[in-house]
Design an enzyme around this catalytic site. Structure first.
Site, PDB file in Angstrom:
ATOM      1  N   CYS A  31       0.836  -1.214   0.000  1.00  0.00           N
ATOM      2  CA  CYS A  31       0.000   0.000   0.000  1.00  0.00           C
ATOM      3  C   CYS A  31       0.867   1.258   0.000  1.00  0.00           C
ATOM      4  O   CYS A  31       1.558   1.538   0.976  1.00  0.00           O
ATOM      5  CB  CYS A  31      -0.906  -0.050   1.227  1.00  0.00           C
ATOM      6  SG  CYS A  31      -1.712   1.486   1.658  1.00  0.00           S
ATOM      7  N   CYS A  34       0.128   3.796   2.754  1.00  0.00           N
ATOM      8  CA  CYS A  34       0.589   3.235   4.038  1.00  0.00           C
ATOM      9  C   CYS A  34       2.082   3.519   4.225  1.00  0.00           C
ATOM     10  O   CYS A  34       2.526   3.880   5.320  1.00  0.00           O
ATOM     11  CB  CYS A  34       0.356   1.730   4.100  1.00  0.00           C
ATOM     12  SG  CYS A  34      -1.361   1.216   3.972  1.00  0.00           S
TER      13      CYS A  34
END
Length: 103
Positions: A31, A34
């Site tokens: 991600c 993230c």
């Protein structure tokens, strides 16, 4: 205080039974947002050591925890106090917003 790797085995002890407020970061290695948020979470955790506990939960490794807290998009940050969810947010945010989120 070190950042704790959250698992279904330690979540109750580390998050739900914590005397300190707990910031839980639901993330995944693939991600992009993230990866951008993670160093900011680490910074805030370091700055608030002793006043805030930080737990990171890898959604790929802990799908049960993700389902339990309705984590459908990542990064998701959830702030717990006394075992209760007090705030939840999804997506990247700048450090100033993260600091305001944890209070």
């Amino acid at each position: 205080m070190a950042i704790i790797n959250g698992t279904k085995d330690n979540f109750k002890k580390e998050v739900l039974e914590s005397e300190l407020p707990v910031l839980v970061d639901f993330w995944a290695s693939w991600c992009g947002p993230c990866k951008m948020l993670s160093p900011l979470v680490d910074e805030v955790a370091g700055e608030r050591s002793g006043r805030l506990k930080t737990v990171k939960v890898n959604v790929d490794e802990e799908p049960e925890l993700s389902m339990m807290y309705d984590v459908f998009s990542i990064p998701t940050l959830i702030l717990f106090q006394n075992g209760t969810v007090v705030r939840k947010t999804v997506g990247y945010m700048p450090k100033e917003e993260l600091e305001a989120f944890v209070g």
